[in-house]
Motif scaffolding. Structure first.
Motif, PDB file in Angstrom:
ATOM      1  N   SER A   1      17.803  12.379  10.091  1.00 28.46           N
ATOM      2  CA  SER A   1      17.398  13.612   9.412  1.00 28.46           C
ATOM      3  C   SER A   1      16.463  14.477  10.260  1.00 28.46           C
ATOM      4  N   GLN A   2      16.283  14.098  11.505  1.00 29.31           N
ATOM      5  CA  GLN A   2      15.467  14.844  12.466  1.00 29.31           C
ATOM      6  C   GLN A   2      14.043  15.073  11.971  1.00 29.31           C
ATOM      7  N   ARG A   3      13.454  14.027  11.452  1.00 32.61           N
ATOM      8  CA  ARG A   3      12.052  14.073  11.025  1.00 32.61           C
ATOM      9  C   ARG A   3      11.168  13.652  12.180  1.00 32.61           C
ATOM     10  N   PHE A   4       9.950  14.129  12.177  1.00 32.40           N
ATOM     11  CA  PHE A   4       9.036  13.807  13.268  1.00 32.40           C
ATOM     12  C   PHE A   4       8.020  12.739  12.912  1.00 32.40           C
ATOM     13  N   TYR A   5       8.011  12.342  11.637  1.00 33.66           N
ATOM     14  CA  TYR A   5       7.090  11.303  11.191  1.00 33.66           C
ATOM     15  C   TYR A   5       7.867  10.205  10.478  1.00 33.66           C
ATOM     16  N   LEU A   6       7.564   8.967  10.847  1.00 28.82           N
ATOM     17  CA  LEU A   6       8.180   7.808  10.216  1.00 28.82           C
ATOM     18  C   LEU A   6       7.504   7.558   8.873  1.00 28.82           C
ATOM     19  N   PRO A   7       8.271   7.518   7.784  1.00 30.24           N
ATOM     20  CA  PRO A   7       7.656   7.205   6.487  1.00 30.24           C
ATOM     21  C   PRO A   7       7.004   5.825   6.529  1.00 30.24           C
ATOM     22  N   GLU A   8       5.851   5.738   5.902  1.00 33.03           N
ATOM     23  CA  GLU A   8       5.110   4.483   5.849  1.00 33.03           C
ATOM     24  C   GLU A   8       5.690   3.611   4.741  1.00 33.03           C
ATOM     25  N   LEU A   9       5.862   2.317   5.027  1.00 31.89           N
ATOM     26  CA  LEU A   9       6.359   1.368   4.037  1.00 31.89           C
ATOM     27  C   LEU A   9       5.273   0.341   3.763  1.00 31.89           C
ATOM     28  N   GLN A  10       4.849   0.265   2.501  1.00 30.83           N
ATOM     29  CA  GLN A  10       3.843  -0.706   2.105  1.00 30.83           C
ATOM     30  C   GLN A  10       4.535  -1.860   1.398  1.00 30.83           C
ATOM     31  N   GLU A  11       4.202  -3.074   1.818  1.00 35.37           N
ATOM     32  CA  GLU A  11       4.833  -4.263   1.257  1.00 35.37           C
ATOM     33  C   GLU A  11       4.486  -4.433  -0.218  1.00 35.37           C
ATOM     34  N   LEU A  12       5.206  -5.345  -0.848  1.00 35.73           N
ATOM     35  CA  LEU A  12       5.094  -5.613  -2.281  1.00 35.73           C
ATOM     36  C   LEU A  12       3.637  -5.748  -2.717  1.00 35.73           C
ATOM     37  N   LEU A  13       3.283  -4.954  -3.719  1.00 38.72           N
ATOM     38  CA  LEU A  13       1.922  -4.892  -4.232  1.00 38.72           C
ATOM     39  C   LEU A  13       2.000  -4.981  -5.753  1.00 38.72           C
ATOM     40  N   SER A  14       1.094  -5.713  -6.360  1.00 36.99           N
ATOM     41  CA  SER A  14       1.132  -5.833  -7.819  1.00 36.99           C
ATOM     42  C   SER A  14       0.868  -4.473  -8.458  1.00 36.99           C
ATOM     43  N   PHE A  15       1.472  -4.252  -9.610  1.00 34.35           N
ATOM     44  CA  PHE A  15       1.321  -2.997 -10.330  1.00 34.35           C
ATOM     45  C   PHE A  15      -0.152  -2.687 -10.567  1.00 34.35           C
ATOM     46  N   LYS A  16      -0.889  -3.665 -11.052  1.00 28.10           N
ATOM     47  CA  LYS A  16      -2.303  -3.464 -11.378  1.00 28.10           C
ATOM     48  C   LYS A  16      -3.105  -3.085 -10.134  1.00 28.10           C
ATOM     49  N   GLU A  17      -2.856  -3.774  -9.040  1.00 28.58           N
ATOM     50  CA  GLU A  17      -3.571  -3.471  -7.798  1.00 28.58           C
ATOM     51  C   GLU A  17      -3.227  -2.058  -7.307  1.00 28.58           C
ATOM     52  N   PHE A  18      -1.958  -1.677  -7.438  1.00 24.77           N
ATOM     53  CA  PHE A  18      -1.544  -0.346  -7.017  1.00 24.77           C
ATOM     54  C   PHE A  18      -2.269   0.719  -7.834  1.00 24.77           C
TER      55      PHE A  18
END
Length: 190
Positions: A92-109
């Motif tokens: 898609s010719q984007r210049f920034y790599l989207p950040e991926l955050q690993e599995l996080l509990s709903f409450k913590e998020f």
């Protein structure tokens, strides 16, 4: 994926490697308004991979995987998802790599992100705002197959989340995510 746009001349082309000479480069400014998608992983990994790919192509900036009460998938290995993000960014010719955050509990998020939007399917919520009318401030939460639990919805609302309406049709997790990211991207562009 760090904001550099470069024009290069291929010096060596080989099946397994390539060498280039950079002719010119320019730093592209990061977007001012980001799209953060927090999504419960689908049971079928192919569907999650599809969502990650399409959301990245559309313009998501950050993706967090949510561990919710009704998740069927409890473990997600992110190495393949990272590769999909890189490929989608290039496509898609984007210049920034989207950040991926690993599995996080709903409450913590919710604790880490005290406001945003939560899309759910409960019909008794009279406070829902159509996603096209939502300010888009904060992450957009998309629940698992089987939806968020009522306790999760109430926790999000108690922490400043707006309940989001995605239209009259009940959408699958992956469809809801792609639709939501698309609408938010349109709002940024207009």
């Amino acid at each position: 994926g760090k904001g550099i746009r470069a024009i290069a001349r291929i010096q060596l082309a080989h099946d397994k490697r390539c060498a280039v000479e950079i002719i010119s480069s320019k730093f592209e400014k990061a977007p001012e308004k980001i799209i953060h998608l927090a999504i419960a992983p689908t049971k079928n990994m192919d569907r999650l991979e599809w969502v990650i790919e399409k959301a990245a192509e559309i313009g998501v900036d950050k993706i967090t995987l949510l561990q919710c009460k009704n998740n069927e998938r409890k473990i997600v290995k992110t190495e393949r998802l990272e590769k999909i993000l890189v490929a989608a960014m290039k496509q898609s010719q984007r210049f920034y790599l989207p950040e991926l955050q690993e599995l996080l509990s709903f409450k913590e998020f919710i604790t880490q992100h005290p406001s945003g939007g939560i899309a759910h399917c409960y019909d008794n919520d009279t406070e829902k705002v159509f996603i096209g009318d939502w300010s888009g401030n904060g992450p957009l939460l998309i629940g698992p197959e089987g939806d968020f639990s009522m306790e999760e919805v109430n926790l999000a609302k108690a922490n400043g989340y707006t309940t989001i309406d995605l239209g009259q049709n009940r959408l699958r997790t992956e469809t809801a995510a792609v639709f939501g990211v698309s609408v938010l991207q349109l709002r940024i562009k207009n």
